[in-house]
Scaffold this motif. Structure first.
Motif: not given
Length: 190
Positions: A70-71, A74, A146
């Motif tokens: 998820h990081y 982003e 997130l």
């Protein structure tokens, strides 16, 4: 009055957070964690909506993988190795980890009240862990914000309110400065 730790007021007056990175085993076993979570659910909850969920993180490596995935989604640039390692290390702290997810429900009860109930559940979880003889730490950090992580943890539509790390202190906890009551408790009319 606060010398007797069996006193509820002494328990409240002595709770403090331990650093998640400094926690060691043992943490609460499954039965004790269930007791802690049952206690955490006994908070003010206008409308009886239970607008929070507790997710015990059993597989820390799977959580680290999710956080990293998820990081990366982003970021417009490839994250640095140390940045990613810090995120992965975050997932592996303390013997026990419970993610608390705010899940406001469509209702005549304002969302703000439901979010406050979630915060109360976390505070009660911290107190219950303390009462059971453990130390706990409520952290957020980059992982809590997130998008999509709460859904991947099994709570679609939820928002991570905090990661609650629970274990035993590796060293005595240090007391931090607390506000003077005269600074935080007001009277009306003054």
């Amino acid at each position: 009055m606060f010398n007797d730790l069996s006193s509820p007021l002494a328990l409240l007056a002595t709770r403090r957070s331990g650093k998640a990175r400094d926690m060691v085993a043992p943490g609460p076993d499954a039965a004790t964690l269930s007791t802690i979570l049952r206690a955490a659910s006994r908070v003010p909850d206008h409308g009886k909506l239970a607008p929070w969920r507790f997710v015990e993180i059993v597989d820390r490596e799977a959580l680290a993988d999710l956080i990293e995935r998820h990081y990366r989604l982003e970021r417009t640039q490839e994250p640095g190795r140390l940045e990613l390692q810090a995120l992965r290390d975050f997932a592996h702290q303390a013997p026990v980890l419970v993610t608390v997810i705010s899940l406001p429900r469509p209702s005549h009860i304002p969302q703000w009240e439901q979010e406050l109930s979630c915060g109360a559940a976390i505070a009660q979880l911290l107190l219950a862990a303390h009462a059971a003889g453990f130390v706990a730490n409520w952290l957020t950090g980059a992982a809590a914000y997130l998008p999509g992580l709460a859904a991947d943890l099994g709570v679609p539509g939820g928002r991570i309110a905090g990661f609650i790390f629970i274990g035993s202190p590796a060293k005595p906890l240090e007391e931090r400065p607390r506000p003077e009551l005269s600074e935080i408790a007001l009277r009306f009319p003054a």
